[in-house]
Design a protein around this motif. Sequence first.
Motif, short mmCIF file in Angstrom:
data_model
loop_
_atom_site.label_atom_id
_atom_site.label_comp_id
_atom_site.label_asym_id
_atom_site.label_seq_id
_atom_site.Cartn_x
_atom_site.Cartn_y
_atom_site.Cartn_z
N LEU A 37 0.04 -5.54 61.35
CA LEU A 37 0.61 -6.29 60.23
C LEU A 37 0.99 -5.35 59.09
O LEU A 37 2.04 -5.50 58.46
N ARG A 38 0.14 -4.35 58.84
CA ARG A 38 0.45 -3.39 57.77
C ARG A 38 1.71 -2.58 58.11
O ARG A 38 2.56 -2.36 57.26
N ALA A 39 1.83 -2.17 59.37
CA ALA A 39 3.02 -1.41 59.78
C ALA A 39 4.28 -2.25 59.67
O ALA A 39 5.33 -1.78 59.23
N MET A 40 4.20 -3.53 60.06
CA MET A 40 5.33 -4.44 59.97
C MET A 40 5.77 -4.62 58.53
O MET A 40 6.97 -4.78 58.24
N THR A 41 4.82 -4.60 57.63
CA THR A 41 5.12 -4.81 56.21
C THR A 41 5.60 -3.53 55.54
O THR A 41 6.58 -3.53 54.79
N ASP A 42 4.94 -2.43 55.84
CA ASP A 42 5.27 -1.17 55.16
C ASP A 42 6.61 -0.61 55.57
O ASP A 42 7.23 0.15 54.82
N VAL A 43 7.12 -0.97 56.76
CA VAL A 43 8.41 -0.43 57.19
C VAL A 43 9.56 -0.95 56.33
O VAL A 43 10.66 -0.40 56.35
N ILE A 44 9.31 -2.00 55.55
CA ILE A 44 10.32 -2.50 54.61
C ILE A 44 9.87 -2.30 53.16
O ILE A 44 10.19 -3.09 52.27
N ASP A 93 7.06 -2.32 44.47
CA ASP A 93 6.11 -2.54 43.37
C ASP A 93 4.74 -3.02 43.83
O ASP A 93 3.84 -3.17 43.00
N GLY A 94 4.58 -3.29 45.12
CA GLY A 94 3.27 -3.71 45.58
C GLY A 94 3.35 -4.35 46.95
O GLY A 94 4.43 -4.67 47.46
N SER A 95 2.18 -4.54 47.56
CA SER A 95 2.11 -5.17 48.87
C SER A 95 0.91 -6.09 48.91
O SER A 95 -0.04 -5.95 48.14
N GLY A 96 0.97 -7.05 49.83
CA GLY A 96 -0.15 -7.98 50.00
C GLY A 96 -0.18 -8.51 51.41
O GLY A 96 0.83 -8.52 52.11
N PHE A 97 -1.39 -8.97 51.84
CA PHE A 97 -1.58 -9.41 53.22
C PHE A 97 -2.48 -10.64 53.25
O PHE A 97 -3.35 -10.81 52.40
N TYR A 98 -2.22 -11.47 54.28
CA TYR A 98 -3.11 -12.60 54.56
C TYR A 98 -3.30 -12.64 56.07
O TYR A 98 -2.32 -12.66 56.83
N ARG A 99 -4.56 -12.62 56.52
CA ARG A 99 -4.86 -12.69 57.95
C ARG A 99 -5.92 -13.76 58.18
O ARG A 99 -6.92 -13.84 57.47
N ALA A 100 -5.65 -14.60 59.19
CA ALA A 100 -6.58 -15.63 59.61
C ALA A 100 -6.32 -15.86 61.10
O ALA A 100 -5.31 -15.40 61.63
N PRO A 101 -7.22 -16.55 61.80
CA PRO A 101 -6.97 -16.81 63.22
C PRO A 101 -5.61 -17.46 63.45
O PRO A 101 -5.32 -18.53 62.92
N HIS A 151 3.69 -8.94 52.74
CA HIS A 151 4.69 -9.03 51.68
C HIS A 151 4.83 -7.70 50.94
O HIS A 151 3.85 -7.02 50.67
N ARG A 152 6.08 -7.32 50.66
CA ARG A 152 6.38 -6.20 49.78
C ARG A 152 7.12 -6.76 48.58
O ARG A 152 8.08 -7.53 48.72
N ARG A 153 6.70 -6.37 47.38
CA ARG A 153 7.21 -7.02 46.17
C ARG A 153 8.06 -6.11 45.31
O ARG A 153 7.68 -4.97 45.01
N ILE A 185 4.92 -16.51 51.64
CA ILE A 185 5.59 -15.24 51.38
C ILE A 185 7.07 -15.55 51.21
O ILE A 185 7.65 -16.32 51.98
N PHE A 186 7.68 -14.92 50.21
CA PHE A 186 8.99 -15.36 49.75
C PHE A 186 9.85 -14.17 49.37
O PHE A 186 9.41 -13.28 48.65
#
Length: 639
Positions: free
Chosen positions: A21-28, A34-42, A48-50, A73-74
Amino acid sequence: MCGIAGYFDQREHRTIPEPVLRAMTDVIAHRGPDGSGFYRAPGVGLGHRRLSIIDISGGVQPMPSEDGKIQIIFNGEIYNFREVRRELQALGHTFKRDSDTEVIIEAWRAWGEACVDKLRGMFAFAIWDETARTLFLARDRLGVKPLYYADLGDGRFIFGSEMKVLLMWPGLSRAIDPRAIEDYFAYGYVPDDKCLLGAVKKLPAGHTLTLRWGAATPARPRRYWDIAFDGRVNGSPEALAEELTARMREAVALRLVADVPVGAFLSGGVDSSAVVALMAGLIDTPVNSCSIGFDDPAYDETGHAEAIAKRYATHHRARTVTTDDYGLIDTLVRAFDEPFADASALPTYRVSELARETVTVALSGDGADEAMAGYRRYRLYMNEERVRGALSPGLRQTVFGRLGRAWPKLDWAPRVLRAKSTFEAIAMDSAEAYFHAVSVTPDRIRSRLFSDALKREIGGYWAGTLYTDTMCSAPADDMLGRAQYADMMIWLPGDILTKVDRTSMAVSLEAREPLLDHELVGWMAGLPSDFRLHGGEGKWLLKKAMEPYLPKDILYRRKMGFSVPIDRWFRGALADRVAALANGSHVAGSGWFDMNYFAACAAAHRSGRADHSRLLWQMLMLEGSLAALTATPAAALAA
């Protein structure tokens, strides 16, 4: 403006590994530095990159609802969010932030899937609703913001703002869709109904997609918006010009809302000049405008841009680049993922780069050409339509079909002698002829370029079907409206908006398109055809409306376009790079092309006997995309 990435498991509710999930987010990260955030659940993962634009301190994502049962995420901006918030407050909803993102959450809680009908803006977002066990995806009406996704076939589903997000998923099939090759060479881009990779799809503009845990049938996109070119808007030219001005002013005003510096692209053409003129009347400080010029007068519009900047006393910044500025090729390949052959992406990147030095948001003039029939091809098409209407199909096909086949392709000759395409078009039916007008590489060239192996893989598929089917089913009352509708559905999201999104986001700039406000566009589409294309003049009513604001030598000069001299490049500095494609390249090794024919086209172009610049550019950009695809590693699955 931001970038989003996500995962959903409809069956087993497996948790996505955090490194993936971090790799999928960081590649963009370029979309949101200005920042990143994550949510993980079953069964769910959101990244998100902001790029902070509104509510800089409070708009962090993924953003939860007050009870934590909803996560969003928007990517984008909702320009009427304060109006929607007031409506929700009247229904009893409460808010903690001054954020358009929180408004989407509460709109979902109030109206469910119909929440998109309330939103005025550009957006691609994903909502996870734990109580409803639902993932809801949505894309804005005109496709300003992108959204890619892949159903992995085992209950798992991934999505993101760019295709490179999905490439981070281990095991994603990278098999090419051969129909996308046919489309790419026909259009110069891969339209939104396909993707270069067969396993990947794009959520179409104006659609939503709802996925539920345990659903028995696959989810299908749902269309929530359409546009009609039906002549329903009535009134005198004077009254309609006044109303158009007011609607344009409102659309510009909505897009000035930001907590960061806002500027504008100013090319010196009608549309960007109109946006700057209206901006100047809406703010108390000088407009920050910028333009790119070229060292060749044949491609330079900076004089016109400077005239508008002077008239409205803008803080104007211009930069001149060489017309041999082809060093961005590899940068553009990385930005677009899929092959993209609109060479105006180069100057669009440069003007975005210039704007980002001083502002975070820039308004553009994109959209009016499609909505108000501004392209030269509309005038030529309607001229051809008059000929088609005056002659029987049999006579057209016999006489003009023969002329089209016999007439030589005189790329070097004066325009009046380059009649081959016109003869070919008159012999066709109306919808097929318009596809012929927008096609980058004609059918006859693609037929010779493609190998027998590729033709077998394509299996009889023809790229023109997309345009002809769209035009035949268009909610329009004449052929001009049908052509414009097809461009709004296909060309606009596939080419123009893809170009602006990728080049602006590559430098972390938010581009806003006030002339693509969906309420404004819907109204313009409803004008009678004669108010859009009048006496051979495209954007007729818009130009009349802007006469008090812009000089006539801006309004009525010949449209120049944001072009670069790729024809010259392939006879000079890039000639050897193209010649090298014939051996040892990814395109040569694909087996899709008759490389002897391609080499002959390159040699004919280099000698000046023909102009194959667009074909050469397409092949060069495809080579870059294939090379990048093979070189992009997936994320590691280790937790």
